[in-house]
Design an enzyme around this catalytic site. Structure first.
Site, mmCIF file in Angstrom:
data_model
loop_
_atom_site.group_PDB
_atom_site.id
_atom_site.type_symbol
_atom_site.label_atom_id
_atom_site.label_comp_id
_atom_site.label_asym_id
_atom_site.label_seq_id
_atom_site.Cartn_x
_atom_site.Cartn_y
_atom_site.Cartn_z
ATOM 1 N N ASP A 81 20.076 17.035 3.653
ATOM 2 C CA ASP A 81 21.429 16.789 4.114
ATOM 3 C C ASP A 81 22.327 16.335 2.975
ATOM 4 O O ASP A 81 22.222 15.200 2.504
ATOM 5 C CB ASP A 81 21.406 15.734 5.225
ATOM 6 C CG ASP A 81 22.765 15.523 5.864
ATOM 7 O OD1 ASP A 81 23.703 16.258 5.500
ATOM 8 O OD2 ASP A 81 22.895 14.635 6.712
ATOM 9 N N ASP A 291 29.012 20.945 3.064
ATOM 10 C CA ASP A 291 27.876 20.320 3.734
ATOM 11 C C ASP A 291 26.758 21.306 4.048
ATOM 12 O O ASP A 291 27.023 22.407 4.526
ATOM 13 C CB ASP A 291 28.388 19.670 5.020
ATOM 14 C CG ASP A 291 27.306 18.978 5.798
ATOM 15 O OD1 ASP A 291 26.449 18.356 5.168
ATOM 16 O OD2 ASP A 291 27.318 19.078 7.023
#
Length: 440
Positions: A81, A291
């Site tokens: 992440d 992201d």
């Protein structure tokens, strides 16, 4: 990305087949400035579908790396992440967890005391401040996400095993309590690997100044690279500088991969929006984050509305809009289309949506513009395809987020040393994986 209550954004799960990118560990060499980088292969598999056409925002596993932790080593999997700093593992067995790390069985596990500078200073960028357990005097950490998931546990040192190399003293959160809104997803991984720019992120702890990944849009292959490829084979890469903010602001994540979005073009038409609409305001709201953990791309309300209106205008002759005002895919994406049961949309006839960054451009075209929603629950046998841009205002998230669906077949480079993000367009990720792995 997993959406934290203040900065990070989670990935979405709905009734669609969502790609779960699993990275079986392939060891090359631990890089120093003169060594080869680490290369990981990527594979995809489908996540079971849901039957609801409305779903609250939730995180979803996207990029998952398999490795070992502890002494003796315990096999785990972690969500990769780029929107989070703290890496963490589930450390307490529960019925909904498929895999947990057992610290009691590891001789190298060491909780960090409250008096440690790590607890007092290096946790400063975490969205939720670290605290001290008054009974054990162990540093306590917590994470919270926009889907109402929250976890708490101990900050600790442990040995992470990458291939044949051990990294002792790696800092992570050993989570032993909390609440989850998605038990099904919890069974798919042991924890999360934070890869943002914070001092406690995994990439910074391992000492890498650059990492890259490439996600295939056509098959189950791809690649993750930790280190520098030092090769021209990905083709030309456009770079956009990272945006830094030294002043703490309530809605600005200072350790995210923040870039400056300056405009959006649909086909040949540039949306008539002032550049000020893309600039964070005095509270920090409106930053643009790249992201790895969010599936689709989300835009602030006024910008999303302008894009939606223009895309509808340019596609009204070839696409039929779902006319049910209550149909909102995942509660955030309200532009969906009906397509006949045996028909595929004319992807080649759709206008290209170009995201214009400072010094770089990302083009979203063809199948990346529409996502098929299975089991949508509409009357009749029509298929439903939804526009792959959503409204971040509907999430209560004050940011633009560039999700991994629009990063497919793009060489994504995160260069911490030069404070920039690179986009290499039209890359064959399956070939990239083969070429990198053949160098070992």
């Amino acid at each position: 990305m997993m959406v934290s209550s203040s900065s990070s954004l989670s990935n979405l799960l709905h009734q669609i087949s969502i790609l779960l990118l699993i990275l079986p560990l392939t060891f090359c060499k631990i890089p120093s400035p003169n060594q080869e980088p680490l290369v990981f292969s990527l594979k995809t598999k489908n996540v079971p579908q849901s039957s609801s056409d409305k779903l609250s925002f939730r995180h979803n596993v996207t990029l998952t790396i398999s490795l070992s932790v502890g002494s003796p080593p315990q096999n785990i999997s972690m969500v990769l992440d780029t929107g989070s700093e703290l890496s963490w593992l589930h450390c307490k067995k529960a019925p909904n967890l498929g895999s947990v790390f057992n610290p009691v069985s590891s001789s190298s596990y060491s909780p960090i005391p409250c008096s440690s500078p790590i607890c007092r200073t290096r946790t400063r960028d975490l969205p939720i401040p670290a605290s001290c357990d008054s009974k054990t005097h162990i540093c306590q950490v917590a994470v919270s996400y926009a889907d109402a998931t929250s976890l708490e546990g101990k900050l600790a040192h442990e040995t992470f095993v990458i291939g044949s190399s051990s990294r002792p003293g790696t800092i992570f959160g050993c989570m032993d309590s909390g609440l989850s809104s998605d038990l099904e997803e919890d069974a798919k991984s042991t924890g999360l690997m934070g890869m943002n720019r914070g001092s406690l992120s995994f990439v910074n702890q391992l000492g890498f100044s650059k990492f890259s990944y490439c996600i295939s849009g056509s098959d189950s292959s791809g690649v993750l690279l930790l280190g520098d490829a030092s090769s021209s084979w990905p083709g030309p890469i456009q770079y956009t500088p990272l945006v830094s903010e030294t002043t703490p602001l309530p809605y600005f994540d200072r350790v995210a991969y923040t870039v400056q979005l300056e405009g959006i073009r649909v086909g040949s038409k540039l949306l008539s929006l002032p550049k000020s609409m893309f600039v964070p305001d005095h509270t920090g709201a409106g930053q643009t984050m790249v992201d790895s953990g969010t599936q689709f791309t989300f835009l602030m309300g006024p910008v999303y509305s302008a894009l939606k209106t223009e895309f509808m205008a340019q596609t009204k002759s070839v696409l039929k809009v779902v006319d049910d005002p209550n149909f909102v895919f995942q509660g955030t994406m309200d532009l969906c289309y009906r397509v006949g049961p045996l028909i595929r949309p004319n992807f080649s006839g759709l206008p290209v949506v170009s995201l214009l960054f400072r010094g770089a451009e990302m083009s979203v075209s063809g199948q990346k513009l529409l996502y098929r929603v299975n089991g949508a629950g509409l009357k009749g046998k029509d298929q439903v395809y939804c526009f792959t841009f959503g409204n971040s205002d509907l999430l209560g998230v004050e940011a633009f987020v560039i999700g991994h669906h629009h990063q497919q077949n793009v060489w994504m480079e995160f260069d911490l040393a030069k404070s920039r993000v690179g986009f290499g367009a039209d890359v064959r990720c399956d070939q990239a994986s083969q070429r990198l792995r053949s160098r070992d």
